[in-house]
Scaffold this motif. Structure first.
Motif, PDB file in Angstrom:
ATOM      1  N   PRO A   2      -8.478  94.647  51.670  1.00 34.24           N
ATOM      2  CA  PRO A   2      -9.872  95.086  51.604  1.00 34.24           C
ATOM      3  C   PRO A   2     -10.198  95.759  50.280  1.00 34.24           C
ATOM      4  N   ALA A   3     -11.428  95.613  49.888  1.00 32.93           N
ATOM      5  CA  ALA A   3     -11.939  96.249  48.678  1.00 32.93           C
ATOM      6  C   ALA A   3     -13.079  97.170  49.085  1.00 32.93           C
ATOM      7  N   VAL A   4     -13.533  97.976  48.172  1.00 37.22           N
ATOM      8  CA  VAL A   4     -14.692  98.815  48.436  1.00 37.22           C
ATOM      9  C   VAL A   4     -15.938  97.963  48.181  1.00 37.22           C
ATOM     10  N   VAL A   5     -16.826  97.925  49.177  1.00 33.98           N
ATOM     11  CA  VAL A   5     -18.025  97.095  49.122  1.00 33.98           C
ATOM     12  C   VAL A   5     -19.247  97.999  49.214  1.00 33.98           C
ATOM     13  N   GLY A   6     -20.206  97.789  48.340  1.00 32.77           N
ATOM     14  CA  GLY A   6     -21.482  98.489  48.416  1.00 32.77           C
ATOM     15  C   GLY A   6     -22.353  97.795  49.448  1.00 32.77           C
ATOM     16  N   VAL A   7     -22.371  98.335  50.661  1.00 33.50           N
ATOM     17  CA  VAL A   7     -23.061  97.663  51.761  1.00 33.50           C
ATOM     18  C   VAL A   7     -24.580  97.684  51.580  1.00 33.50           C
ATOM     19  N   ALA A   8     -25.133  98.704  50.933  1.00 32.76           N
ATOM     20  CA  ALA A   8     -26.579  98.740  50.691  1.00 32.76           C
ATOM     21  C   ALA A   8     -26.983  97.589  49.761  1.00 32.76           C
ATOM     22  N   GLY A   9     -26.214  97.407  48.695  1.00 34.53           N
ATOM     23  CA  GLY A   9     -26.491  96.308  47.770  1.00 34.53           C
ATOM     24  C   GLY A   9     -26.293  94.950  48.422  1.00 34.53           C
ATOM     25  N   LEU A  10     -25.244  94.845  49.242  1.00 41.11           N
ATOM     26  CA  LEU A  10     -24.990  93.579  49.931  1.00 41.11           C
ATOM     27  C   LEU A  10     -26.145  93.249  50.873  1.00 41.11           C
ATOM     28  N   CYS A  11     -26.639  94.226  51.602  1.00 41.87           N
ATOM     29  CA  CYS A  11     -27.778  93.999  52.504  1.00 41.87           C
ATOM     30  C   CYS A  11     -29.006  93.547  51.725  1.00 41.87           C
ATOM     31  N   ARG A  12     -29.280  94.206  50.601  1.00 43.97           N
ATOM     32  CA  ARG A  12     -30.425  93.815  49.773  1.00 43.97           C
ATOM     33  C   ARG A  12     -30.271  92.381  49.273  1.00 43.97           C
ATOM     34  N   GLU A  13     -29.068  92.045  48.827  1.00 40.82           N
ATOM     35  CA  GLU A  13     -28.803  90.708  48.294  1.00 40.82           C
ATOM     36  C   GLU A  13     -28.976  89.634  49.368  1.00 40.82           C
ATOM     37  N   VAL A  14     -28.387  89.857  50.546  1.00 40.30           N
ATOM     38  CA  VAL A  14     -28.477  88.874  51.630  1.00 40.30           C
ATOM     39  C   VAL A  14     -29.927  88.746  52.106  1.00 40.30           C
ATOM     40  N   CYS A  15     -30.605  89.870  52.279  1.00 44.87           N
ATOM     41  CA  CYS A  15     -31.999  89.825  52.736  1.00 44.87           C
ATOM     42  C   CYS A  15     -32.896  89.137  51.717  1.00 44.87           C
ATOM     43  N   SER A  16     -32.659  89.396  50.442  1.00 43.96           N
ATOM     44  CA  SER A  16     -33.440  88.753  49.390  1.00 43.96           C
ATOM     45  C   SER A  16     -33.251  87.234  49.430  1.00 43.96           C
ATOM     46  N   ALA A  17     -32.014  86.787  49.602  1.00 44.16           N
ATOM     47  CA  ALA A  17     -31.734  85.346  49.652  1.00 44.16           C
ATOM     48  C   ALA A  17     -32.286  84.718  50.924  1.00 44.16           C
ATOM     49  N   ALA A  18     -32.243  85.434  52.037  1.00 46.68           N
ATOM     50  CA  ALA A  18     -32.672  84.871  53.323  1.00 46.68           C
ATOM     51  C   ALA A  18     -34.179  84.966  53.540  1.00 46.68           C
ATOM     52  N   GLN A  19     -34.834  85.911  52.903  1.00 44.41           N
ATOM     53  CA  GLN A  19     -36.248  86.169  53.165  1.00 44.41           C
ATOM     54  C   GLN A  19     -37.124  84.940  52.939  1.00 44.41           C
TER      55      GLN A  19
END
Length: 190
Positions: A2-19
């Motif tokens: 496992p690595a350290v993941v910025g979950v806030a950024g990941l959520c923004r990225e996924v939502c931006s792509a899916a929106q």
């Protein structure tokens, strides 16, 4: 590993792509979080898959005209994601939704899904030592709690990994059975 993941950024990225793609299916998506950063330990690709599975299930339940909201908050030592939206509820017990047992013994039709999305999401959450709860309140809501990264967790930079989607965005692949044919008109596939 496992690595350290910025979950806030990941959520923004996924939502931006899916929106945009969800809008093609008649579903709106809003990401709401006051957090600019929140770190968890995990696998970013699996966490992306988790978010997309939750979005696909919620969009399928919401149908055309549905409005989904993904929120991210910090609760003690956990990152808490809540995906809410109105949706059709077939009345099955919530435990059955998470077991992967189909409501009927038949092959799912296009747009129905195989009934394994929440099972897959639950498995990814389990691998990250998290928990998921489902609740019926103004629709069907999913609440995911994932442990935050340890304060002394080593930060690292990851290089790009091979693209196994054939050049298509993971959001497009995950949402493809919900989208109308017009959503694919702009793709230049030879």
């Amino acid at each position: 590993d496992p690595a350290v993941v910025g979950v806030a950024g990941l959520c923004r990225e996924v939502c931006s792509a899916a929106q945009y793609l969800l809008e093609q299916a008649g579903v709106s998506l809003h990401f709401d979080s006051p957090l600019t950063s929140l770190l968890i330990s995990g696998d970013s690709e699996l966490l992306q898959k988790l978010l997309l599975e939750l979005l696909v299930n919620a969009a399928r339940a919401a149908g055309k005209g549905g409005q989904l909201t993904l929120t991210l908050a910090r609760r003690d030592s956990r990152a808490v994601l809540t995906l809410s939206g109105p949706g059709r509820d077939d009345g099955r017990p919530l435990t059955q939704l998470l077991s992967g047992d189909p409501p009927e013994s038949r092959i799912p039709q296009p747009g129905e899904g195989a009934g394994l999305g929440l099972v897959l999401a639950q498995r990814v959450i389990s691998l990250h030592q998290g928990t998921m709860m489902m609740e019926r309140r103004d629709g069907l809501n999913a609440i995911v709690a994932l442990p935050l990264a340890a304060k002394d967790a080593p930060l690292s930079v990851r290089t790009n990994t091979p693209d196994y989607t054939g050049g298509f965005s993971p959001a497009l692949v995950a949402l493809s059975d919900l989208l109308p044919e017009e959503a694919f008109a702009h793709l230049d596939v030879e």
